[in-house]
Design an enzyme around this catalytic site. Structure first.
Site, PDB file in Angstrom:
ATOM      1  N   TYR A   1       0.842  -1.203   0.000  1.00  0.00           N
ATOM      2  CA  TYR A   1       0.000   0.000   0.000  1.00  0.00           C
ATOM      3  C   TYR A   1       0.879   1.256   0.000  1.00  0.00           C
ATOM      4  O   TYR A   1       0.645   2.184  -0.762  1.00  0.00           O
ATOM      5  CB  TYR A   1      -0.936  -0.019   1.209  1.00  0.00           C
TER       6      TYR A   1
ATOM      7  N   GLU B   1     -11.360   5.656   5.400  1.00  0.00           N
ATOM      8  CA  GLU B   1     -10.737   6.464   6.455  1.00  0.00           C
ATOM      9  C   GLU B   1     -11.680   6.593   7.651  1.00  0.00           C
ATOM     10  O   GLU B   1     -11.244   6.553   8.800  1.00  0.00           O
ATOM     11  CB  GLU B   1     -10.328   7.842   5.934  1.00  0.00           C
TER      12      GLU B   1
ATOM     13  N   TRP C   1      -4.753   0.884  10.278  1.00  0.00           N
ATOM     14  CA  TRP C   1      -4.978   0.915   8.845  1.00  0.00           C
ATOM     15  C   TRP C   1      -4.835  -0.481   8.250  1.00  0.00           C
ATOM     16  O   TRP C   1      -5.524  -0.850   7.301  1.00  0.00           O
ATOM     17  CB  TRP C   1      -4.025   1.907   8.163  1.00  0.00           C
TER      18      TRP C   1
END
Length: 190
Positions: free
Chosen positions: A25, A47, A55
């Protein structure tokens, strides 16, 4: 803060080390501009779901989020009703938080509403910092605070200043990489 040298000899932001999904990522997506309503709605939604979680948790669940939220097609999500909320709350592939699920639907509806004013992408881009942002120096900014307030005024939910700062990093509204990271200066841009 300094970048960390990986096994491949490349310097990366410290959070990107330790898991191949984070590394991929970081190297391919974080800080890279996205285009189109669905891409912006996806990033905004993820988000919001990440709030209070890592995350990496969201990255692991991203394929399930994409399936559960119809590829982040705003029209489809905007039509979700209480049966869809129940379906989503039973979906073990995503983060099952009723407030966040309902916010995703609210935000899809608000996204549809923004089309007459240029759309979600143009709206978010209009809050891009005109100044250089120092990576890791802040978790909110005047720009993320202004974007948060403006989105709330348009009917969006779960779009606080910290979440909007993370969104700005993720979609390359400024270069979020450390100065000695191999991705610094190459990730963002239109």
């Amino acid at each position: 803060m300094r970048a960390v040298i990986g096994d491949d000899g490349l310097a990366r932001c410290p959070w990107a080390t330790g898991d191949p999904l984070n590394l991929a990522y970081h190297d391919a997506e974080w800080g890279v501009r996205v285009h189109g309503e669905a891409a912006y709605l996806e990033r905004l939604t993820l988000e919001a779901f990440q709030s209070g979680l890592s995350w990496l948790t969201i990255l692991r669940k991203r394929p399930a989020f994409r399936a559960a939220f119809a590829g982040f097609d705003a029209d489809t999500i905007a039509a979700y009703d209480e049966h869809d909320v129940a379906r989503l709350m039973a979906d073990t592939g995503i983060v099952r938080n009723r407030l966040k699920v309902e916010a995703a639907i609210t935000n899809a509806r608000a996204t549809v509403g923004l089309r007459s004013a240029g759309g979600l992408e143009d709206f978010v881009l209009s809050y891009a910092p005109a100044r250089e942002v120092v990576p890791y120096a802040e978790t909110t900014s005047p720009e993320s605070t202004a974007l948060s307030k403006a989105l709330k005024k348009q009917g969006f939910a779960f779009v606080g200043p910290t979440t909007m700062h993370a969104l700005m990093e993720a979609i390359g509204l400024f270069d979020p990489h450390l100065p000695d990271c191999h991705r610094r200066g190459v990730a963002s841009g239109g």
